[in-house]
Structures are given as structure tokens and as C-alpha cells.
Design an enzyme around this catalytic site. Structure first.
Site, PDB file in Angstrom:
ATOM      1  N   ASP A 494       0.892  -1.219  -0.198  1.00 20.92           N
ATOM      2  CA  ASP A 494       0.214  -0.095  -0.037  1.00 20.92           C
ATOM      3  C   ASP A 494       0.874   1.265  -0.108  1.00 20.92           C
ATOM      4  OD1 ASP A 494      -2.543   1.301   0.370  1.00 20.92           O
ATOM      5  OD2 ASP A 494      -1.693   1.882   2.337  1.00 20.92           O
ATOM      6  N   GLU A 528     -12.768  20.623   6.272  1.00 21.35           N
ATOM      7  CA  GLU A 528     -12.030  19.407   6.275  1.00 21.35           C
ATOM      8  C   GLU A 528     -11.766  19.076   7.809  1.00 21.35           C
ATOM      9  OE1 GLU A 528     -10.903  17.212   4.395  1.00 21.35           O
ATOM     10  OE2 GLU A 528      -9.944  18.021   2.338  1.00 21.35           O
ATOM     11  N   ARG A 530     -13.387  18.198  10.186  1.00 20.28           N
ATOM     12  CA  ARG A 530     -13.908  17.008  10.775  1.00 20.28           C
ATOM     13  C   ARG A 530     -13.417  15.826  10.268  1.00 20.28           C
ATOM     14  NH1 ARG A 530     -19.998  18.396  12.349  1.00 20.28           N
ATOM     15  NH2 ARG A 530     -20.346  17.494  10.654  1.00 20.28           N
ATOM     16  N   GLU A 532     -11.109  12.831   9.379  1.00 29.01           N
ATOM     17  CA  GLU A 532      -9.748  12.011   9.947  1.00 29.01           C
ATOM     18  C   GLU A 532      -8.681  11.764   9.111  1.00 29.01           C
ATOM     19  OE1 GLU A 532     -11.538   9.068  12.267  1.00 29.01           O
ATOM     20  OE2 GLU A 532     -12.317  10.316  13.620  1.00 29.01           O
ATOM     21  N   GLY A 562     -12.255   7.527  -0.589  1.00 31.69           N
ATOM     22  CA  GLY A 562     -11.497   7.441  -1.740  1.00 31.69           C
ATOM     23  C   GLY A 562     -11.834   8.599  -2.795  1.00 31.69           C
ATOM     24  N   VAL A 565     -14.406  15.287   0.426  1.00 28.50           N
ATOM     25  CA  VAL A 565     -15.357  15.785   1.558  1.00 28.50           C
ATOM     26  C   VAL A 565     -16.417  16.709   0.754  1.00 28.50           C
ATOM     27  CG1 VAL A 565     -13.918  15.253   3.435  1.00 28.50           C
ATOM     28  CG2 VAL A 565     -13.993  17.405   2.454  1.00 28.50           C
ATOM     29  N   ALA A 567     -19.105  19.858   1.979  1.00 29.80           N
ATOM     30  CA  ALA A 567     -19.558  20.605   3.265  1.00 29.80           C
ATOM     31  C   ALA A 567     -20.397  21.732   2.907  1.00 29.80           C
ATOM     32  CB  ALA A 567     -18.416  21.026   4.181  1.00 29.80           C
ATOM     33  N   ILE A 574     -19.251  23.654  -0.414  1.00 24.64           N
ATOM     34  CA  ILE A 574     -17.813  23.342  -0.563  1.00 24.64           C
ATOM     35  C   ILE A 574     -17.269  21.888  -0.937  1.00 24.64           C
ATOM     36  CG2 ILE A 574     -15.329  23.520   0.443  1.00 24.64           C
ATOM     37  CD1 ILE A 574     -16.902  25.825   2.107  1.00 24.64           C
ATOM     38  N   ASP A 694      -1.618  -1.241   6.201  1.00 21.16           N
ATOM     39  CA  ASP A 694      -2.040  -0.834   7.670  1.00 21.16           C
ATOM     40  C   ASP A 694      -3.027  -1.770   8.075  1.00 21.16           C
ATOM     41  OD1 ASP A 694      -4.036   0.414   9.159  1.00 21.16           O
ATOM     42  OD2 ASP A 694      -3.309   2.122   8.809  1.00 21.16           O
TER      43      ASP A 694
END
Lengths: 810, 60
Positions: A494, A528, A530, A532, A562, A565, A567, A574, A694
Site C-alpha cells: 500500500d 476538512e 471534521r 480524519e 476515496g 469531502v 460540506a 464546498i 495498515d
């Protein structure tokens, strides 16, 4: 057909369609009569035919479709399990209980680990069953605890055995020397009474020293099996009973074989003794880890500093650590600073400076300074405890090859008994040699055959090898990968966080359509903050440096995995993310095409920012490659593996990063949920794939891969997916893991090979195959000695894994 | 709770990881399969409404 009904508690259900999925999957299994899954209570009721399908297969089926079953583990210490042949007997008995998912017995660790469904059975019923078939359960643990019961038992046994060995050796050797000197024709006192002397000196050895073998043989017989103990009992018993008959004048024979029986038992006991002494060393790695756990801790209670046993420390307690002390819990520093030695857990030799708000883990040592730590995980939850638990579970594991060996070992003793009978029949009835010689050959066959070496070959190599791997910061969770490592064709990495450090930083900001660079940051920050996602966090970090006093709460926020975001802030929509997301909002990207291309060719990830469907600008983010990434890639390529980089990132960006690292093949723009399919496709083409990623986010693809390697740094090691977990956050661990896995596997094969060859060559010789030609008689004493040596050599050979070193040319 | 546009099931938008954006609207799905079906032909589902679970969770 008798069926069984099993109620299972399901884990991970989040919608009603999950219930249908699980039901369908269960019903597709052969042997499942009915399956009802209740979404509300998260329970499944399965009716199945235990002769057609096992509970383990049912649980695996549920896991296959992405869910899990709540299960518990028990760990029983069994004192009187002594040979590998007993393992399948106990395992099969326990497996026949309802509610047993998995069971592993180990005569090396003298333990039984059981995974069971607590809705159906309990630790107590398992214990009762094991005791009912004649075993002594000395301790039962709900989970593998930080306590060294095993080595305590081993040590007690060694001490007891030592006395018996001394007694047996003294008596047997003096008798053997007396008999040998006498038969050379030298005149010795009382030579005419030599049969009686033989009887007197050998009887205590046979009775006291041989006791354990006779008991073992009896136990095996009761379970209708034959073991190593059966062979030793038959071999020495034959020689002993024959000799008594000669002494009593019932049989005509020029010699008795009292000394043979006694010497054999003495040698085999000596061999067992040395083997046990070595066995203690095989478990050293885990013991060292256990010693890292502090026994006491200083905590603040009612404003005062008190010392309490470690079990009494609770989460949120403030723990005080002074220089030179082990940190007793996982936690976060609330006051003070100091240098902490983490070498035992990570292999990193240089102590690291830890300050306020830094996390620390149990088992590391404070070298200097002084700390107040708020406990976040205590007891069995700490990283250290999880590692110990995983390593011990792994050490109980059996690779598929061992299952074959177990099967062979189950028949082995019977085959040897058959050969012994044939040997006797041939020599006595067909070749018509004297009875005493026929007895001699028969006893030698029984005594030289060594199922022990076969039984020891795999577990000793695994216990030592897995322990050594743990010392190097590598947790091998699943023994099946040992068989797959040598066959690997492809290794998939990855990108983010595995090949790169996973600490992305904003490098460039470009504004278009009348926006300013600062506007872009402000807009991006609000949208952004909010999220993670690491890229979002990079933007937030950058924005916090650049702007002050700007804040607004989005009225709406959502993230598309992927993609990016979305908002709504002050009525404006946005959208921040990749091209795909921009297309969904029909944003025109042409004003910035050239800039974007250039950024990507530099290996940067480009994030678009759009307001109300109009492009406002782009943010470029770069993540530096990990140290050693280039060397690891080139090492793996030299080993003949195809190295592939897998990422959700844009193709051009990914190619640029891959070029820097020397990776030729890139699979880019893959959505997180599709990573598994990429691995599946490779496997369909016949590739044997290892995936490095991960342990939490890439869990499904790690599970799909033939060898899943989870990059560590995580604190919840037990929850991480993957067959191998790297504790140390160092990419070189991938190479080390694959190499030590290969080394363990080679050791097992080597051990098994010699154990087989030993039996194949020596049994015919013991049977007298060379006698007609050369007159060679392998006396039972030497047969016993050879057998003892073969077990010792297998164990000693496994111990060499302790000194295994990772490859230097990295 | 919102409706999965493919199978019509209730989905919690705060929890499901399966989402997609089409023409400026976010759609939420109960599973990867519903999401894939939608992405292949969004207009069909938007026009016809949910059609149940035609090829739900089948093994790949």
C-alpha cells in the site's frame, strides 16, 4: 443423522441485509440444515450435522462474508501429556464437545488451547472432559496470562527426572561394564551368578526409570493408540521378560539381556532430560517478554503516592515512573519528560525522548528523567500483553505440514510393532537363528524407532523461530503462511503510510477564478476539520499555521471514501477532493490542467477545492518515502518477487513516487473497498500474493492476501489483521519477516527430513538386514542411544534459530 | 435514515461506508453491491426507484 443446534453471537452486523448475507452463506454450506440470523439480537441459530461440517467451518464461513462470531479462549495446562501421539487424541475428544471451535494440544508446551462458543459450552466442561480421559489439568486460564506456568512445570519435571537419570545410569552402566568385561573372558567375582546380578541391578531401573513409559503405554492402549512409550515398553519389556525366563531356567539361552533393557531406559531418560533442558531454552523469548512486565506500580491514590500490585492499577490512574524503572502500563505522559528505552519491543536501540502528551507503552524502560503517566490500558490490554498472547498462540500453531506428520505419527508406532513382529517371525521361524538373537533384533527394532524426533521437529522449530521473530519485532500470527512464503511471487505495498511515512504535508497552493491562496486554506480548513483522513489533517495543520481566528461550523458534512469531502458552509457548497468528485459536481477543471500535471509529475497528490460548483484552487500534498523503502524494494526484487504499489492516489502521482522507489508496477486510483478485488484478481492469475499495509484500514486486503503483513505502530496489535504483524514501524521488517518465515520453514523441513531418514535407514539395520552379510548386530543399548540422540539433535537444531540474524545487505 | 436507491432499504448515512456522489447529490447504500449497481447506471435507479435486491451480496 443426528444434528446439533448451535447459537452464535455475531459481531459486526450493521444492517438487515447483513443477516440475509450470513444466512445465505450458512445455508450454502454442506451439512447445515437450517440457519436463522436475527439482526436485532445479533444472533445466529444454526442447525447442522457435525459429521458433515464443523463448527470451525461455520465460523469461518461467517468470517468469509465479513463478520465475526463472539468466542472465548481457554488455556489449560496439562501435566501428564508427554508425547505427540496424544495430541490428536485429546484434540479429537475435545472437538467432539458441542461449542468447540478450535482446539490445539501441545506436548511441548504441555497445554491445550481451546477456542469455544461461550453460549454453548464452558471452560469447566472442557476441563471435566480432559480429566475424564485420564489427564491432569493443573491450571485453567480464561486467557493466556502473564505467568510462567509452563516453565515452572518443566523445571519441576527436570529436577525429578535428574534424580531418576542418575540412579538409572549408575545401575545400568555398572551392570553393562560388568557384563561386557566378563564376556571378554576376564575373570570377575561372582561371574557364575551374573544372571542374578543382572536381575538385581536392572530391576530398579526397569521399575523406577521405566515407570513413565509403562504408564504412557497403558494410557495409549486405553485410548486404542500406540505411542513412543508403547515401543519403549515393548522393547525393554521383551528383553527383560526373556532374561527372567532364562534366569529361571525356562528357556535355554547363552546370555540374558538385563543390562540391555536397563541401559536403554537410562539412555532414553538421559535423552529426555537433555531435551527438556533444551526445551526450557526454546521458550526463552516469551519469558524475556514476560519479564518486561513490571510487578508493581506507584500510583497516586487520594492524593498520596502508594505502591500497589500491578493488577490493581486501573485505567485513568496516574502512575509515577522513576529512572531505571519499567513503565508498568500503556499511557500518556501528563507530567515530566525522559529518555525511554523501547528496544525490547521495537528493537530500536537508542532511547527516545518522551515529553508531555507523548504515549508510552508498558514494558519500556525509563532511562533518565521522571514521568507521571495516565494509564490508558492496563493488564491484558497493554501492547506488551497482546504481543505475549499472540506469540504464545503462534507457538501453539501448527503449519499444514505438521498435520500430515501427526497423521503419520499416529500410525508410526503400529507400523514399527508390525515390523518387530515380522522381524521376530522371520529370524526365528524362517531363518531359524537362536531365540536369543531373534529377541535381540526384535527389541532393537522397537527401541531404535523414533516417533519422538518426528513429533519434535515442527513444534521446537516453531517455538524457537516464532520467539526469535518476536525479539526482532515480528509477530507471526498464522503458521500457515510458513508454507506460503517460499512460494510467493508478488508483493503488494500500500502506498500511503507503508511505502511513505504517512505524514503528508501541504507543499503548494494555487488559486484560480479570483480566489486567493489564503481563501483556499480557509475554505478547506472549515470543510476538512471534521475529517480524519491524513490528507485532510495535513490541510488542517497547514491552515492552523497560516490563519488565525477563522472559524465556522459547516451546516452539513460528509466524506466519500476515496474521493473527498462535501460540506455546506454559510449556504455555500464546498467540495474538496479528487477528479472523480469534481466530475460528480460538474466542476470545470481546465483552468488548472497544466499546473496539476506538473505537481503530479513531482509525485504530489493534488486536491481540488470547489465552491458552488466552481473551481477555487488546488492544494498539493506530498508524503516523503519511508527510510529504507528503496533498499527494501530492491532487495525484494533481487529475490525475484514482483513488487507492486497499490494506491487510491492519482496514476501520475503514484507513478512518480514509484519511480523514486524503483517500483515498476503501479495500480492506482483504486477505491479502498476495491483493494481486495485487486488482490483476488492477482490470485486468480495464479500469483501467490503478499500484501503489506495498515492492519486496520487495509484489513480486508491483508486477509485476502496469501501472506498479509500489517505495518505496526498500531497499539491494538491483537485487532490488527494480517498473518504477520510488524511491531516496529520500520519497513525493513517486511524483509526480516519473510526471511525468518523462510528460515523457520526450512528448519522444519530439514528436521522432518532427517527424522524420517533416520528411521528409514536404521530400522532395517536394527532388524538385522546387515546380519547375514556382515554379522552386524545392533544391540538394543545402542538402538536406545541412537534414538535418544536423534531427539536431542532435532531439538538442538531448532535451537540454532535463536541466533538467526536478519539479512545485512539491506 | 435514508433510502438505498437500489434496494430501497433504510440506511444510516452516518454509518455506512458506501456512498457515491452523482450530479451534486450524495447517495447512500447498504452494501458495495448496491453501490456498484448504482454507479453503473444511476439514471435507471433514479427514474425507476428502488428495485429490491437483484444481485445482492452474491459471491464474486
Amino acid at each position: 443423522m443426528s444434528t446439533r443446534i448451535e447459537k452464535l453471537k455475531l459481531v459486526g452486523m450493521h444492517c438487515a441485509s447483513c443477516a440475509v448475507t450470513i444466512e445465505k452463506k450458512l445455508k450454502s454450506l454442506k451439512g447445515v440444515v437450517s440457519a436463522v440470523v436475527n439482526f436485532a439480537s445479533e444472533e445466529a441459530e444454526v442447525e447442522y450435522d457435525p459429521s458433515k461440517v464443523t463448527l470451525k467451518e461455520i465460523v469461518n464461513a461467517i468470517r468469509d462474508v465479513g463478520y465475526d462470531v463472539y468466542k472465548e479462549e481457554a488455556y489449560l495446562t496439562i501435566q501428564n501429556i508427554s508425547s505427540v501421539e496424544e495430541e490428536p487424541i485429546i484434540e479429537n475428544k475435545v472437538r467432539s464437545l458441542p461449542g468447540i471451535i478450535d482446539v490445539r494440544a501441545s506436548h511441548v508446551a504441555k497445554s491445550l488451547s481451546v477456542t469455544f462458543n461461550p453460549l454453548t459450552t464452558s471452560i469447566n466442561s472442557i476441563k471435566e472432559l480432559v480429566e475424564a480421559i485420564g489427564y491432569k489439568v493443573t491450571s485453567v486460564k480464561g486467557e493466556i496470562e502473564i505467568e510462567d506456568i509452563e516453565s515452572k512445570i518443566l523445571r519441576e519435571e527436570i529436577a525429578k527426572l535428574k534424580k531418576i537419570v542418575i540412579l538409572s545410569l549408575t545401575l545400568a552402566l555398572s551392570l553393562a561394564i560388568y557384563m561386557m568385561t566378563g564376556s571378554l573372558g576376564i575373570k570377575l567375582p561372582y561371574w557364575e551368578y551374573r544372571h542374578v546380578i543382572g536381575f538385581i541391578l536392572s530391576t530398579p531401573v526397569i521399575l523406577i526409570g521405566g515407570y513413565r513409559f509403562f504408564i504412557g503405554a497403558y494410557k495409549a492402549l486405553k485410548n486404542r493408540s500406540a505411542s513412543m512409550d508403547t515401543l519403549v515398553s515393548l522393547g525393554t519389556g521383551t528383553a527383560y521378560v526373556f532374561s527372567i525366563a532364562v534366569m529361571a531356567g525356562l528357556i535355554e539361552s547363552p546370555e540374558t539381556y538385563f543390562e540391555a533393557g536397563a541401559v536403554v531406559i537410562a539412555f532414553i531418560l538421559l535423552g529426555k532430560y537433555l531435551e527438556l533442558k533444551m526445551k526450557i531454552r526454546t521458550g526463552e523469548a516469551v519469558r524475556k517478554l514476560m519479564e518486561l512486565q513490571a510487578k508493581k506500580a506507584r500510583v497516586i491514590r487520594n492524593g498520596r503516592e502508594v505502591e500497589v500490585p500491578i493488577d490493581e492499577v486501573k485505567v485513568k490512574d496516574i502512575v509515577i515512573v522513576k529512572p531505571g524503572e519499567k513503565i508498568p502500563v500503556d499511557g500518556i505522559i501528563v507530567e515530566g519528560q525522559g529518555y525511554v528505552d523501547e528496544s525490547m519491543l521495537t528493537g530500536e536501540p537508542i532511547p527516545a525522548l518522551k515529553k508531555e502528551r507523548d504515549p508510552v507503552v508498558a514494558g519500556t524502560i525509563l532511562k533518565s528523567g521522571s514521568l507521571k503517566v495516565i494509564a490508558t490500558r492496563v493488564g491484558k490490554e497493554t501492547v506488551l500483553s497482546q504481543i505475549i498472547k499472540l506469540v504464545r498462540q503462534a507457538q501453539m500453531g501448527k503449519p499444514p505440514i505438521q498435520r500430515l506428520v501427526d497423521k503419520v505419527a499416529g500410525y508410526f508406532a503400529w507400523i514399527v510393532i508390525a515390523i518387530a513382529i515380522l522381524t521376530f517371525s522371520y529370524w526365528y521361524f524362517i531363518a531359524s537363528i537362536p531365540l536369543n538373537l531373534a529377541i535381540l533384533f526384535t527389541a532393537s527394532v522397537l527401541l531404535i524407532a523414533c516417533p519422538c524426533a518426528l513429533g519434535l521437529a515442527t513444534p521446537t522449530a516453531i517455538v524457537v523461530g516464532v520467539g526469535r521473530a518476536a525479539e526482532l519485532g515480528i509477530i507471526v500470527k498464522n503458521m500457515e503462511v510458513l508454507e506460503k512464503i517460499p512460494k510467493l511471487t508478488t508483493i503488494v505495498f500500500d502506498k500511503t503510510g507503508t511505502l511513505t511515512k504517512g505524514e503528508p504535508e501541504v507543499t503548494d497552493i494555487y488559486a484560480v477564478n479570483g480566489y486567493k491562496e489564503l481563501d483556499i486554506l480557509k475554505i478547506a480548513y472549515v470543510a476538512e476539520k471534521r475529517s480524519e483522513h491524513p490528507l485532510a489533517q495535513a490541510i488542517v495543520r497547514k491552515a492552523k499555521q497560516a490563519i488565525n481566528e477563522y472559524d465556522a461550523e459547516p451546516e452539513f458534512f460528509d466524506s466519500i471514501p476515496g474521493q473527498g469531502v462535501i460540506a455546506k458552509v454559510n449556504g455555500k457548497t464546498i467540495v474538496i477532493g479528487n477528479e472523480k468528485l469534481m466530475r460528480a459536481y460538474e466542476v470545470d477543471l481546465t483552468p488548472i490542467t497544466n499546473i496539476v500535471r506538473k505537481l503530479r509529475e513531482d509525485g504530489k497528490t493534488v486536491i481540488y477545492v470547489a465552491v458552488n460548483g466552481e473551481l477555487a484552487g488546488v492544494i498539493a500534498i506530498a508524503d516523503t518515502p519511508r527510510e529504507h523503502a528503496v533498499h527494501v524494494v530492491s532487495y525484494l526484487k533481487r529475490k525475484g518477487l514482483k513488487v507492486v504499489m497499490l494506491t487510491g492516489d492519482n496514476r501520475v502521482t503514484a507513478k512518480a513516487v514509484a519511480r523514486k522507489l524503483g517500483i515498476d508496477e503501479v495500480i492506482a486510483e483504486v477505491l479502498p473497498e476495491d483493494k481486495t478485488d485487486v488482490i483476488k484478481n492477482m490470485q486468480r492469475k495464479g500469483e501467490i500474493v503478499s500484501m503489506v499495509g495498515d492492519g486496520i484500514n487495509d484489513a480486508p486486503s491483508l486477509t485476502q492476501a496469501d501472506v498479509g503483513i500489517a505495518m505496526g505502530g498500531g497499539t491494538d496489535i491483537a485487532k490488527e489483521a494480517g498473518d504477520i504483524v510488524l511491531v516496529k514501524n520500520d519497513l525493513r521488517g517486511v524483509v526480516t519477516a519473510l526471511e525468518i518465515g523462510g528460515a523457520i520453514r526450512r528448519k522444519i523441513v530439514f528436521n522432518l527430513f532427517w527424522a524420517f531418514i533416520y528411521n528409514v535407514v536404521l530400522i532395517p539395520i536394527a532388524a538385522g538386514a546387515l546380519y547375514p552379510l556382515t554379522g552386524l548386530i545392533l544391540r538394543p543399548e545402542f538402538a536406545g542411544l541412537a534414538m535418544a540422540l536423534s531427539s536431542i539433535s532435532v531439538t538442538a537444531n531448532a535451537l540454532t534459530l535463536k541466533k538467526w540474524k536478519p539479512p545485512r545487505n539491506l | 435514515m435514508v433510502k438505498d436507491p437500489v434496494c430501497g432499504m433504510e440506511v444510516n448515512p452516518a454509518e455506512t461506508p458506501y456512498k457515491t456522489v452523482y450530479k451534486g447529490t450524495v447517495y447512500y447504500f447498504c452494501s458495495k453491491h448496491c453501490k456498484k449497481a448504482f454507479e453503473e447506471n444511476p439514471e435507471y435507479y433514479l427514474k425507476h426507484g428502488p428495485v429490491g435486491m437483484p444481485h445482492m451480496h452474491k459471491e464474486e
